[in-house]
Design a protein around this motif. Structure first.
Motif, PDB file in Angstrom:
ATOM      1  N   ASN A 187      -3.332   1.272  -9.295  1.00  0.00           N
ATOM      2  CA  ASN A 187      -4.546   1.605 -10.052  1.00  0.00           C
ATOM      3  C   ASN A 187      -5.759   1.821  -9.160  1.00  0.00           C
ATOM      4  O   ASN A 187      -6.629   2.617  -9.473  1.00  0.00           O
ATOM      5  N   LYS A 188      -5.800   1.130  -8.043  1.00  0.00           N
ATOM      6  CA  LYS A 188      -6.911   1.367  -7.105  1.00  0.00           C
ATOM      7  C   LYS A 188      -6.831   2.772  -6.522  1.00  0.00           C
ATOM      8  O   LYS A 188      -7.825   3.451  -6.347  1.00  0.00           O
ATOM      9  N   PHE A 189      -5.588   3.206  -6.217  1.00  0.00           N
ATOM     10  CA  PHE A 189      -5.417   4.513  -5.561  1.00  0.00           C
ATOM     11  C   PHE A 189      -5.185   5.643  -6.562  1.00  0.00           C
ATOM     12  O   PHE A 189      -5.081   6.801  -6.171  1.00  0.00           O
ATOM     13  N   ASN A 190      -5.048   5.317  -7.856  1.00  0.00           N
ATOM     14  CA  ASN A 190      -4.644   6.326  -8.843  1.00  0.00           C
ATOM     15  C   ASN A 190      -5.587   7.538  -8.847  1.00  0.00           C
ATOM     16  O   ASN A 190      -6.777   7.408  -9.065  1.00  0.00           O
ATOM     17  N   GLU A 191      -5.007   8.690  -8.591  1.00  0.00           N
ATOM     18  CA  GLU A 191      -5.832   9.911  -8.610  1.00  0.00           C
ATOM     19  C   GLU A 191      -5.346  10.853  -9.704  1.00  0.00           C
ATOM     20  O   GLU A 191      -5.625  12.042  -9.677  1.00  0.00           O
ATOM     21  N   THR A 192      -4.580  10.308 -10.653  1.00  0.00           N
ATOM     22  CA  THR A 192      -4.079  11.124 -11.762  1.00  0.00           C
ATOM     23  C   THR A 192      -4.848  10.730 -13.027  1.00  0.00           C
ATOM     24  O   THR A 192      -5.634   9.790 -13.009  1.00  0.00           O
ATOM     25  N   ASN A 193      -4.545  11.425 -14.120  1.00  0.00           N
ATOM     26  CA  ASN A 193      -5.164  11.036 -15.392  1.00  0.00           C
ATOM     27  C   ASN A 193      -4.269  10.095 -16.194  1.00  0.00           C
ATOM     28  O   ASN A 193      -4.603   9.713 -17.305  1.00  0.00           O
ATOM     29  N   PHE A 194      -3.108   9.765 -15.641  1.00  0.00           N
ATOM     30  CA  PHE A 194      -2.207   8.880 -16.390  1.00  0.00           C
ATOM     31  C   PHE A 194      -2.773   7.466 -16.429  1.00  0.00           C
ATOM     32  O   PHE A 194      -3.257   6.966 -15.405  1.00  0.00           O
ATOM     33  N   ILE A 195      -2.653   6.824 -17.596  1.00  0.00           N
ATOM     34  CA  ILE A 195      -2.881   5.373 -17.648  1.00  0.00           C
ATOM     35  C   ILE A 195      -1.679   4.775 -16.915  1.00  0.00           C
ATOM     36  O   ILE A 195      -0.534   5.151 -17.177  1.00  0.00           O
TER      37      ILE A 195
ATOM     38  N   GLU B 185       0.852  -1.206   0.000  1.00  0.00           N
ATOM     39  CA  GLU B 185       0.000   0.000   0.000  1.00  0.00           C
ATOM     40  C   GLU B 185       0.882   1.248   0.000  1.00  0.00           C
ATOM     41  O   GLU B 185       0.631   2.204  -0.738  1.00  0.00           O
ATOM     42  N   GLU B 186       1.936   1.224   0.842  1.00  0.00           N
ATOM     43  CA  GLU B 186       2.838   2.396   0.895  1.00  0.00           C
ATOM     44  C   GLU B 186       3.561   2.582  -0.437  1.00  0.00           C
ATOM     45  O   GLU B 186       3.716   3.705  -0.925  1.00  0.00           O
ATOM     46  N   THR B 187       3.987   1.467  -1.037  1.00  0.00           N
ATOM     47  CA  THR B 187       4.645   1.560  -2.353  1.00  0.00           C
ATOM     48  C   THR B 187       3.711   2.231  -3.356  1.00  0.00           C
ATOM     49  O   THR B 187       4.093   3.149  -4.081  1.00  0.00           O
ATOM     50  N   ALA B 188       2.457   1.785  -3.371  1.00  0.00           N
ATOM     51  CA  ALA B 188       1.506   2.337  -4.349  1.00  0.00           C
ATOM     52  C   ALA B 188       1.309   3.829  -4.104  1.00  0.00           C
ATOM     53  O   ALA B 188       1.360   4.633  -5.042  1.00  0.00           O
ATOM     54  N   LYS B 189       1.112   4.197  -2.838  1.00  0.00           N
ATOM     55  CA  LYS B 189       0.844   5.618  -2.555  1.00  0.00           C
ATOM     56  C   LYS B 189       2.059   6.495  -2.859  1.00  0.00           C
ATOM     57  O   LYS B 189       1.929   7.570  -3.448  1.00  0.00           O
ATOM     58  N   LEU B 190       3.250   6.029  -2.478  1.00  0.00           N
ATOM     59  CA  LEU B 190       4.463   6.831  -2.749  1.00  0.00           C
ATOM     60  C   LEU B 190       4.734   6.923  -4.251  1.00  0.00           C
ATOM     61  O   LEU B 190       5.182   7.951  -4.756  1.00  0.00           O
ATOM     62  N   THR B 191       4.465   5.831  -4.964  1.00  0.00           N
ATOM     63  CA  THR B 191       4.703   5.835  -6.414  1.00  0.00           C
ATOM     64  C   THR B 191       3.782   6.855  -7.091  1.00  0.00           C
ATOM     65  O   THR B 191       4.221   7.655  -7.929  1.00  0.00           O
ATOM     66  N   ILE B 192       2.521   6.848  -6.690  1.00  0.00           N
ATOM     67  CA  ILE B 192       1.572   7.819  -7.285  1.00  0.00           C
ATOM     68  C   ILE B 192       1.996   9.249  -6.937  1.00  0.00           C
ATOM     69  O   ILE B 192       2.009  10.134  -7.793  1.00  0.00           O
ATOM     70  N   LYS B 193       2.371   9.463  -5.680  1.00  0.00           N
ATOM     71  CA  LYS B 193       2.783  10.819  -5.250  1.00  0.00           C
ATOM     72  C   LYS B 193       3.979  11.291  -6.080  1.00  0.00           C
ATOM     73  O   LYS B 193       4.007  12.416  -6.586  1.00  0.00           O
ATOM     74  N   CYS B 194       4.946  10.413  -6.231  1.00  0.00           N
ATOM     75  CA  CYS B 194       6.157  10.765  -6.989  1.00  0.00           C
ATOM     76  C   CYS B 194       5.792  11.141  -8.429  1.00  0.00           C
ATOM     77  O   CYS B 194       6.234  12.169  -8.947  1.00  0.00           O
ATOM     78  N   LEU B 195       4.952  10.338  -9.067  1.00  0.00           N
ATOM     79  CA  LEU B 195       4.631  10.589 -10.478  1.00  0.00           C
ATOM     80  C   LEU B 195       3.750  11.825 -10.629  1.00  0.00           C
ATOM     81  O   LEU B 195       3.916  12.616 -11.553  1.00  0.00           O
ATOM     82  N   LYS B 196       2.836  11.995  -9.685  1.00  0.00           N
ATOM     83  CA  LYS B 196       1.951  13.157  -9.730  1.00  0.00           C
ATOM     84  C   LYS B 196       2.765  14.457  -9.652  1.00  0.00           C
ATOM     85  O   LYS B 196       2.495  15.436 -10.336  1.00  0.00           O
TER      86      LYS B 196
END
Ligand code: 5MM
Length: 336
Positions: free
Chosen positions: A275-283, A234-245
Motif C-alpha cells: 500500500n505504501k508503494f501502490n501506484e495503481t487504482n486498485f484497492i 520491499e522486493e515482494t511489495a514491488k514485484l507484487t504491484i508490478k505483476c498486478l499492474k
C-alpha cells in the motif's frame, strides 16, 4: 455504478478486509487438532462465533467467507450467523467450490470442482443471506508447473463460476493461488503468477463477467518456502504491484490478498509495503485465513471460555491488517 460494484467496494471500504473463515471440515479439524481441541461442530462454531462477535469484526472486517456448515449454524443466543455478521456491518460470503481434486492426465496438479448444480446452490446461499462467494484454484510452482492444462482448466472453471455468481446477484471472489511450497525463486513466482492471472482474465472476459463486480484474491510474489534465495519485503511489495499492474484489467475494483502460509507479521508488513508503494487504482486489502486467526486460535485453545481474551487477540490482528491496508502500519504498533 452497478450493485455488484457497490458490494465489492463496501466490503473493502476504508481499509477493511475479509476474514477467510471458510476452512472445510477437514482443514478446520487440522487447525483445531494442532491446538489439541476436538473438532466437533460445537467447537467449530464456538471459535468462529467468538471472532464473529468481536469489536475487530465491526471495525475492520467488511466481509467473512463462511463454509457451508457455518452459514447454516446459529450463534449461542440463537441468531443465524449471516444475520449476526450483517448486524455488525460485515457482509456474509460463502465458499462455493467443492475442493481441489487430482487432475486427470496431470496427477501432480489439482483442478477445483463444484460447477455441477452450482446455479441451484447459489440460489440457496443467496436466500441464506450471502452477498459474495469464493472459489479457489490452486497451482504448484516447479520447472514444469503449473502446466498449460492446469492454467487453462482452472481459469475456465473460475470464469464459469464467476459468471453464475453474478447471474445470482452476488460478487465472486476469484482466487487463483500459486502455493509457496517448493524451492522456486521469486522470479519464477512472478512469471507464473502473471501467466495464471492473465489467463484467468482472458477467460473471465470470454465469459462476459462484469469485472467491476469481482474481487481478485491472489498470492503475493514470494520465493518458495524452501528456496535459499528469499527476497526482502520491499522486493515482494514491488514485484507484487508490478505483476498486478501488468496482469489485472483496471476495471477490477479491489484486490484482497491471501496470506498463503506467511506469518501474521510478514503478511501484515508485506501488505503495508504494497500500500505504501501502490501506484495503481486498485484497492489493495486482505482476505486472510491463517494470518488473521492463528494467534486467536492459540489463545482460545488455552481456555475456550475466555471469549474476551480471544477477541482482544483477534481485534489486535484485524486492526494491524486494516492499518496495513492503508499503508499506516508500523512494527512499533504491534506492541502497543
Ligand atoms: C481458509 O482456508 C481456505 C481453504 O480452506 P480449505 O482448503 O479447507 O478449502 C482458503 O481458501 C483460504 O480462503 C485462502 O487460501 C486464504 O487463506 P490463507 O490462510 O492462505 O490466508
Amino acid at each position: 455504478m452497478s450493485d455488484l460494484n457497490k458490494i465489492a467496494l463496501k466490503i473493502l471500504e476504508s481499509g477493511k478486509g475479509i476474514l477467510a473463515a471458510d476452512e472445510s471440515t477437514g482443514t478446520m479439524t487440522k487447525r483445531l487438532e494442532s491446538v489439541k481441541i476436538d473438532s466437533t461442530s460445537d467447537n467449530r462454531i464456538k471459535f468462529r462465533e467468538t471472532l464473529f462477535s468481536s469489536n475487530g469484526m465491526k471495525e475492520c472486517i467488511g466481509g467473512v467467507i463462511l463454509y457451508d456448515e457455518t452459514i447454516r449454524q446459529k450463534s449461542s443466543d440463537g441468531k443465524e450467523i449471516p444475520k449476526l455478521l450483517s448486524e455488525l456491518g460485515s457482509m456474509p460470503g460463502i465458499k462455493v467450490d467443492t475442493g481441489a481434486k487430482e487432475m486427470a492426465n496431470s496427477s501432480s496438479e489439482k483442478i477445483t470442482e463444484g460447477l455441477d448444480g452450482l446455479r441451484e446452490r447459489l440460489k440457496e446461499y443467496f436466500n441464506l443471506g450471502a452477498k459474495f462467494t469464493k472459489w479457489r484454484g490452486v497451482y504448484n510452482i516447479s520447472k514444469d508447473h503449473p502446466s498449460k492444462l492446469s492454467i487453462h482448466s482452472n481459469a475456465h472453471a473460475l470464469a464459469r463460476y464467476a459468471a453464475l455468481v453474478q447471474e445470482c446477484n452476488m460478487v465472486p471472489i476469484v482466487e487463483p493461488e500459486l502455493l509457496m511450497d517448493g524451492n522456486h525463486s521469486a522470479e519464477d513466482c512472478f512469471k507464473k503468477t502473471s501467466e495464471v492471472i492473465k489467463k484467468c482474465f482472458d477467460e473471465l472476459i470470454l465469459h462476459k463477467v462484469d469485472l467491476t463486480g469481482i474481487i481478485l484474491k491472489p498470492n503475493m510474489i514470494l520465493a518458495g518456502s524452501e528456496s535459499s534465495e528469499q527476497i526482502s519485503n520491499e522486493e515482494t511489495a514491488k514485484l507484487t504491484i508490478k505483476c498486478l499492474k501488468e496482469s489485472v484489467p483496471s476495471d477490477v475494483p479491489g484486490i484482497a490478498f491471501l496470506s498463503g502460509g506467511q506469518t501474521e507479521i510478514q503478511a501484515t508488513e508485506n501488505l503495508n509495503l504494497i500500500n505504501k508503494f501502490n501506484e495503481t487504482n486498485f484497492i489493495m486489502s486482505y482476505s486472510y485465513g491463517r494470518a488473521l486467526q492463528q494467534s486467536a486460535l492459540k489463545h482460545w485453545a488455552k481456555d475456550i471460555s475466555d471469549i474476551a481474551g480471544t477477541q482482544k487477540v483477534f481485534d489486535h490482528r484485524a486492526k494491524m491488517c486494516t492499518l496495513a491496508a492503508q499503508g499506516k502500519w508500523s512494527k512499533e504498533l504491534e506492541n502497543v
